[in-house]
Scaffold this motif. Structure first.
Motif, PDB file in Angstrom:
ATOM      1  N   VAL A  85       0.054  -0.733   0.745  1.00 44.40           N
ATOM      2  CA  VAL A  85       0.100   0.195  -0.257  1.00 44.40           C
ATOM      3  C   VAL A  85       1.254   1.186   0.140  1.00 44.40           C
ATOM      4  CG1 VAL A  85      -1.652   1.464   1.705  1.00 44.40           C
ATOM      5  CG2 VAL A  85      -2.246  -1.408   1.411  1.00 44.40           C
ATOM      6  N   GLU A  86       2.243   1.162   0.606  1.00 41.62           N
ATOM      7  CA  GLU A  86       2.770   2.644   0.929  1.00 41.62           C
ATOM      8  C   GLU A  86       4.005   2.486  -0.333  1.00 41.62           C
ATOM      9  OE1 GLU A  86       4.511   2.344   4.617  1.00 41.62           O
ATOM     10  OE2 GLU A  86       2.823   2.560   5.614  1.00 41.62           O
ATOM     11  N   GLU A  87       4.235   1.503  -0.821  1.00 44.37           N
ATOM     12  CA  GLU A  87       4.871   1.743  -2.344  1.00 44.37           C
ATOM     13  C   GLU A  87       4.701   2.097  -2.922  1.00 44.37           C
ATOM     14  OE1 GLU A  87       8.255   2.132  -1.524  1.00 44.37           O
ATOM     15  OE2 GLU A  87       8.161   1.677   0.752  1.00 44.37           O
ATOM     16  N   GLU A  88       3.119   0.799  -4.107  1.00 49.88           N
ATOM     17  CA  GLU A  88       2.599   1.193  -4.874  1.00 49.88           C
ATOM     18  C   GLU A  88       1.246   1.856  -4.990  1.00 49.88           C
ATOM     19  OE1 GLU A  88       4.178  -0.131  -6.962  1.00 49.88           O
ATOM     20  OE2 GLU A  88       5.953  -0.848  -5.935  1.00 49.88           O
ATOM     21  N   VAL A  89       0.464   2.391  -3.824  1.00 45.42           N
ATOM     22  CA  VAL A  89      -0.505   3.053  -4.006  1.00 45.42           C
ATOM     23  C   VAL A  89      -0.485   4.424  -3.812  1.00 45.42           C
ATOM     24  CG1 VAL A  89      -2.716   3.566  -2.584  1.00 45.42           C
ATOM     25  CG2 VAL A  89      -1.844   1.108  -4.106  1.00 45.42           C
ATOM     26  N   VAL A  90       0.042   4.672  -1.883  1.00 43.61           N
ATOM     27  CA  VAL A  90       0.028   6.049  -1.732  1.00 43.61           C
ATOM     28  C   VAL A  90       1.246   6.368  -2.113  1.00 43.61           C
ATOM     29  CG1 VAL A  90       0.301   7.188   0.323  1.00 43.61           C
ATOM     30  CG2 VAL A  90      -1.116   5.075   0.268  1.00 43.61           C
ATOM     31  N   ARG A  91       2.521   5.736  -2.557  1.00 44.34           N
ATOM     32  CA  ARG A  91       3.552   6.977  -2.863  1.00 44.34           C
ATOM     33  C   ARG A  91       3.598   7.405  -4.604  1.00 44.34           C
ATOM     34  NH1 ARG A  91       7.741   4.401   1.313  1.00 44.34           N
ATOM     35  NH2 ARG A  91       8.279   5.896   2.765  1.00 44.34           N
ATOM     36  N   ASP A  92       3.044   5.741  -4.981  1.00 44.64           N
ATOM     37  CA  ASP A  92       3.096   5.454  -6.499  1.00 44.64           C
ATOM     38  C   ASP A  92       4.625   5.471  -6.955  1.00 44.64           C
ATOM     39  OD1 ASP A  92       1.723   4.860  -8.802  1.00 44.64           O
ATOM     40  OD2 ASP A  92       1.465   7.115  -8.958  1.00 44.64           O
ATOM     41  N   ALA A  93       5.424   5.274  -5.825  1.00 44.71           N
ATOM     42  CA  ALA A  93       6.281   4.609  -6.683  1.00 44.71           C
ATOM     43  C   ALA A  93       7.545   4.220  -7.770  1.00 44.71           C
ATOM     44  CB  ALA A  93       7.423   5.013  -4.782  1.00 44.71           C
ATOM     45  N   ASP A  94       7.967   4.521  -8.338  1.00 41.12           N
ATOM     46  CA  ASP A  94       8.894   3.882  -9.702  1.00 41.12           C
ATOM     47  C   ASP A  94      10.074   2.922  -9.122  1.00 41.12           C
ATOM     48  OD1 ASP A  94       9.386   2.420 -11.845  1.00 41.12           O
ATOM     49  OD2 ASP A  94      10.444   4.013 -12.538  1.00 41.12           O
ATOM     50  N   ILE A  95       9.926   1.781  -8.799  1.00 42.83           N
ATOM     51  CA  ILE A  95      10.695   1.007  -8.082  1.00 42.83           C
ATOM     52  C   ILE A  95      11.831   0.394  -9.333  1.00 42.83           C
ATOM     53  CG2 ILE A  95      11.518  -0.977  -6.796  1.00 42.83           C
ATOM     54  CD1 ILE A  95       9.342   0.319  -5.006  1.00 42.83           C
ATOM     55  N   SER A  96      12.924   1.711  -9.508  1.00 42.32           N
ATOM     56  CA  SER A  96      13.682   1.776  -9.895  1.00 42.32           C
ATOM     57  C   SER A  96      15.151   1.672  -9.916  1.00 42.32           C
ATOM     58  CB  SER A  96      13.670   2.274 -11.991  1.00 42.32           C
ATOM     59  OG  SER A  96      13.200   3.799 -11.775  1.00 42.32           O
ATOM     60  N   ALA A  97      14.926   2.759  -9.016  1.00 42.65           N
ATOM     61  CA  ALA A  97      15.907   3.568  -8.420  1.00 42.65           C
ATOM     62  C   ALA A  97      16.786   2.638  -7.544  1.00 42.65           C
ATOM     63  CB  ALA A  97      15.500   4.958  -8.606  1.00 42.65           C
ATOM     64  N   PRO A  98      17.783   2.946  -7.343  1.00 38.81           N
ATOM     65  CA  PRO A  98      18.636   2.447  -6.503  1.00 38.81           C
ATOM     66  C   PRO A  98      18.507   2.425  -4.651  1.00 38.81           C
ATOM     67  CG  PRO A  98      20.373   2.929  -8.243  1.00 38.81           C
ATOM     68  CD  PRO A  98      19.401   3.696  -8.313  1.00 38.81           C
ATOM     69  N   THR A  99      18.245   3.849  -4.473  1.00 35.64           N
ATOM     70  CA  THR A  99      17.005   4.247  -3.486  1.00 35.64           C
ATOM     71  C   THR A  99      16.307   3.097  -2.501  1.00 35.64           C
ATOM     72  OG1 THR A  99      18.430   5.985  -3.084  1.00 35.64           O
ATOM     73  CG2 THR A  99      16.628   5.845  -2.079  1.00 35.64           C
ATOM     74  N   ARG A 100      14.951   3.564  -3.562  1.00 34.94           N
ATOM     75  CA  ARG A 100      13.870   2.892  -4.080  1.00 34.94           C
ATOM     76  C   ARG A 100      14.178   1.032  -3.650  1.00 34.94           C
ATOM     77  NH1 ARG A 100      12.773   7.010  -7.448  1.00 34.94           N
ATOM     78  NH2 ARG A 100      10.935   8.778  -6.300  1.00 34.94           N
ATOM     79  N   VAL A 101      15.001   0.862  -4.515  1.00 32.86           N
ATOM     80  CA  VAL A 101      14.803  -0.706  -4.051  1.00 32.86           C
ATOM     81  C   VAL A 101      15.424  -1.600  -2.792  1.00 32.86           C
ATOM     82  CG1 VAL A 101      16.230  -2.546  -5.363  1.00 32.86           C
ATOM     83  CG2 VAL A 101      15.185  -1.261  -7.146  1.00 32.86           C
TER      84      VAL A 101
END
Length: 181
Positions: A85-101
């Motif tokens: 929920v936090e990563e994919e819905v609320v933040r809508d973050a693209d998990i590609s940058a090393p920091t996010r991964v």
């Protein structure tokens, strides 16, 4: 030129639809994880209550230990739901940058390593009290947990150098945290 503009607009609408569909699937998956966690909690409470209501002997202790294992699995399911929920819905973050991964995997691995360690301890107690032949299986769970923890530490260590190459990604990831507060 008009045709290209129309195609561009249609592609944009299609991508918004697909992105919304994926977001909905993430929400649905998180709901299923939360429901599974709730069921595990209910089962663990029932096991614990039955153990508490019966004789306080080694059988009751085994039931409580198994209930703790179920609660650990419930925590894993809840943490996975929360992370989705936090990563994919609320933040809508693209998990590609090393920091996010690194952040995403770290949240996941903390929960998994703790739950596996608890499960390994539960299996150890159960093997010691029920059947010593199962002790190698408990040991393999604990050894695998240690290996997973070591691999995670190596990943974080090696990922730091990639993170230093793009400090703006760290700032952006920290800025996304404000969406959760």
């Amino acid at each position: 030129m008009r045709l290209l503009g129309t195609i561009y607009i249609l592609c944009g609408i299609t991508m918004k639809f697909v992105t919304g569909l994926f977001r909905s699937m993430h929400v649905l998956t998180a709901v299923f994880f939360a429901m599974a966690a709730l069921m595990l909690i209910i089962i663990a409470v029932r096991m614990g209550w039955q153990a508490f209501g019966g004789e306080l002997d080694s059988s009751a202790a085994q039931s409580i230990i198994e209930a703790v294992g179920l609660l650990a699995a419930a925590v894993v399911a809840l943490q996975i739901a929360e992370t989705i929920v936090e990563e994919e819905v609320v933040r809508d973050a693209d998990i590609s940058a090393p920091t996010r991964v690194r952040r995403f995997l770290s949240r996941f691995f903390v929960v998994v390593v703790v739950a596996l360690a608890i499960e390994g301890l539960v299996a150890t107690f159960k093997a010691i009290h029920d059947d010593m032949a199962h002790l190698p299986y408990a040991a393999s769970i604990l050894a695998s947990t240690a290996l997973l923890l070591t691999a995670w530490g190596a990943f974080v260590y090696f990922n730091r150098s990639a993170e230093e190459l793009e400090p703006e990604a760290m700032q952006e990831a920290k800025g996304e945290d404000s969406k959760l507060q």
